[in-house]
Each structure stands twice: as C-alpha cells, then as structure tokens.
Design a protein around this motif. Structure first.
Motif, PDB file in Angstrom:
ATOM      1  N   GLU A  71      38.201  33.890  34.949  1.00  0.00           N
ATOM      2  CA  GLU A  71      38.703  34.845  35.937  1.00  0.00           C
ATOM      3  C   GLU A  71      40.139  35.238  35.570  1.00  0.00           C
ATOM      4  O   GLU A  71      40.866  34.458  34.981  1.00  0.00           O
ATOM      5  N   PRO A  72      40.554  36.447  35.961  1.00  0.00           N
ATOM      6  CA  PRO A  72      41.941  36.854  35.726  1.00  0.00           C
ATOM      7  C   PRO A  72      42.898  35.878  36.413  1.00  0.00           C
ATOM      8  O   PRO A  72      42.698  35.510  37.574  1.00  0.00           O
ATOM      9  N   LEU A  73      43.916  35.450  35.676  1.00  0.00           N
ATOM     10  CA  LEU A  73      44.838  34.438  36.189  1.00  0.00           C
ATOM     11  C   LEU A  73      46.259  34.772  35.781  1.00  0.00           C
ATOM     12  O   LEU A  73      46.523  35.113  34.626  1.00  0.00           O
ATOM     13  N   LEU A  74      47.171  34.683  36.743  1.00  0.00           N
ATOM     14  CA  LEU A  74      48.601  34.842  36.500  1.00  0.00           C
ATOM     15  C   LEU A  74      49.298  33.526  36.777  1.00  0.00           C
ATOM     16  O   LEU A  74      48.951  32.823  37.730  1.00  0.00           O
ATOM     17  N   VAL A  75      50.310  33.218  35.977  1.00  0.00           N
ATOM     18  CA  VAL A  75      51.182  32.081  36.238  1.00  0.00           C
ATOM     19  C   VAL A  75      52.539  32.680  36.580  1.00  0.00           C
ATOM     20  O   VAL A  75      53.097  33.461  35.811  1.00  0.00           O
ATOM     21  N   LEU A  76      53.041  32.335  37.772  1.00  0.00           N
ATOM     22  CA  LEU A  76      54.303  32.877  38.261  1.00  0.00           C
ATOM     23  C   LEU A  76      55.377  31.807  38.287  1.00  0.00           C
ATOM     24  O   LEU A  76      55.084  30.634  38.506  1.00  0.00           O
ATOM     25  N   ASP A  77      56.633  32.217  38.103  1.00  0.00           N
ATOM     26  CA  ASP A  77      57.729  31.277  38.289  1.00  0.00           C
ATOM     27  C   ASP A  77      58.184  31.330  39.748  1.00  0.00           C
ATOM     28  O   ASP A  77      57.602  32.053  40.560  1.00  0.00           O
ATOM     29  N   SER A  78      59.205  30.585  40.078  1.00  0.00           N
ATOM     30  CA  SER A  78      59.634  30.499  41.481  1.00  0.00           C
ATOM     31  C   SER A  78      60.238  31.806  41.989  1.00  0.00           C
ATOM     32  O   SER A  78      60.386  31.994  43.191  1.00  0.00           O
ATOM     33  N   ASP A  79      60.597  32.718  41.084  1.00  0.00           N
ATOM     34  CA  ASP A  79      61.102  34.031  41.483  1.00  0.00           C
ATOM     35  C   ASP A  79      59.987  35.069  41.578  1.00  0.00           C
ATOM     36  O   ASP A  79      60.251  36.251  41.777  1.00  0.00           O
ATOM     37  N   LEU A  80      58.742  34.608  41.382  1.00  0.00           N
ATOM     38  CA  LEU A  80      57.544  35.450  41.424  1.00  0.00           C
ATOM     39  C   LEU A  80      57.468  36.432  40.258  1.00  0.00           C
ATOM     40  O   LEU A  80      56.888  37.502  40.349  1.00  0.00           O
ATOM     41  N   ASN A 103      43.795  36.208  29.025  1.00  0.00           N
ATOM     42  CA  ASN A 103      43.164  37.400  28.457  1.00  0.00           C
ATOM     43  C   ASN A 103      42.296  38.125  29.474  1.00  0.00           C
ATOM     44  O   ASN A 103      42.211  39.359  29.450  1.00  0.00           O
ATOM     45  N   SER A 104      41.659  37.373  30.372  1.00  0.00           N
ATOM     46  CA  SER A 104      40.836  38.010  31.405  1.00  0.00           C
ATOM     47  C   SER A 104      41.678  38.935  32.282  1.00  0.00           C
ATOM     48  O   SER A 104      41.235  40.017  32.666  1.00  0.00           O
ATOM     49  N   PHE A 105      42.896  38.521  32.587  1.00  0.00           N
ATOM     50  CA  PHE A 105      43.790  39.370  33.385  1.00  0.00           C
ATOM     51  C   PHE A 105      44.134  40.636  32.617  1.00  0.00           C
ATOM     52  O   PHE A 105      44.049  41.744  33.154  1.00  0.00           O
ATOM     53  N   TYR A 106      44.529  40.467  31.355  1.00  0.00           N
ATOM     54  CA  TYR A 106      44.914  41.627  30.553  1.00  0.00           C
ATOM     55  C   TYR A 106      43.762  42.615  30.414  1.00  0.00           C
ATOM     56  O   TYR A 106      43.966  43.820  30.483  1.00  0.00           O
ATOM     57  N   GLN A 107      42.556  42.106  30.238  1.00  0.00           N
ATOM     58  CA  GLN A 107      41.392  42.981  30.104  1.00  0.00           C
ATOM     59  C   GLN A 107      41.021  43.637  31.434  1.00  0.00           C
ATOM     60  O   GLN A 107      40.754  44.834  31.491  1.00  0.00           O
ATOM     61  N   ALA A 108      41.012  42.857  32.505  1.00  0.00           N
ATOM     62  CA  ALA A 108      40.604  43.386  33.818  1.00  0.00           C
ATOM     63  C   ALA A 108      41.542  44.489  34.307  1.00  0.00           C
ATOM     64  O   ALA A 108      41.099  45.449  34.934  1.00  0.00           O
ATOM     65  N   PHE A 109      42.842  44.330  34.020  1.00  0.00           N
ATOM     66  CA  PHE A 109      43.816  45.295  34.524  1.00  0.00           C
ATOM     67  C   PHE A 109      44.347  46.228  33.437  1.00  0.00           C
ATOM     68  O   PHE A 109      45.264  47.013  33.683  1.00  0.00           O
ATOM     69  N   ASN A 110      43.742  46.111  32.241  1.00  0.00           N
ATOM     70  CA  ASN A 110      44.076  46.999  31.125  1.00  0.00           C
ATOM     71  C   ASN A 110      45.583  47.055  30.868  1.00  0.00           C
ATOM     72  O   ASN A 110      46.182  48.132  30.836  1.00  0.00           O
ATOM     73  N   VAL A 111      46.193  45.877  30.749  1.00  0.00           N
ATOM     74  CA  VAL A 111      47.626  45.768  30.475  1.00  0.00           C
ATOM     75  C   VAL A 111      47.843  44.857  29.275  1.00  0.00           C
ATOM     76  O   VAL A 111      46.932  44.164  28.830  1.00  0.00           O
TER      77      VAL A 111
END
Length: 82
Positions: free
Chosen positions: A22-31, A38-46
């Motif tokens: 599944e598309p996944l982002l890892v955020l720091d404490s500043d968001l 890769n799933s995120f990059y493909q799903a959102f075409n970025v």
C-alpha cells in the motif's frame, strides 16, 4: 562501528518500506516527508525529489491540505512524541 550500524538500520528500514504494497509515507515530527515507498510514488504519480523533504500539506497540488487530516496528525504526533 556506529556507521556500520546506521547503514544496516537504513537498509532494514528501506527493505521494510519496500515490502509494503500500500502507498506509505514516513513523516518527521514537522510533518515533512522523510521517505515514501514505490507504491506511493506510483499511486500518486510523483517522484522522490518532489516528495521527500516536503511538508505533507504541500504535496502535489496541495490535495493533502485537509483541516481534519492536519488536526489528526498534530494530535497523533503530540501524543506519541518521543
């Protein structure tokens, strides 16, 4: 020795991130986006260079700039602050 441990941890982190379908982002404490899979990059075409280091609300055409998402993330981060 510490550098080898950091390299090993980074490799493990990337392996775990890469294994999630599944598309996944890892955020720091500043968001800001630390990494996405890769799933995120493909799903959102970025691309990584237009995603990593960017505040989540500024991604793409600001489609993530949602007040309820902002409130949820800020509450979640404040509760689990390390």
């Amino acid at each position: 020795m510490r550098e080898a441990n950091d390299t090993n941890r980074y490799g493990i982190f990337n392996n775990i991130l890469g294994s999630v379908r599944e598309p996944l982002l890892v955020l720091d404490s500043d968001l800001k986006v630390v990494k996405a899979n890769n799933s995120f990059y493909q799903a959102f075409n970025v691309k990584p260079e237009e995603t990593e280091g960017i505040l989540i609300y500024d991604l793409g055409n600001r489609q993530w700039d949602i007040l309820s998402l902002e409130n949820y993330l800020k509450t979640s981060f404040s509760e689990f602050h390390i």
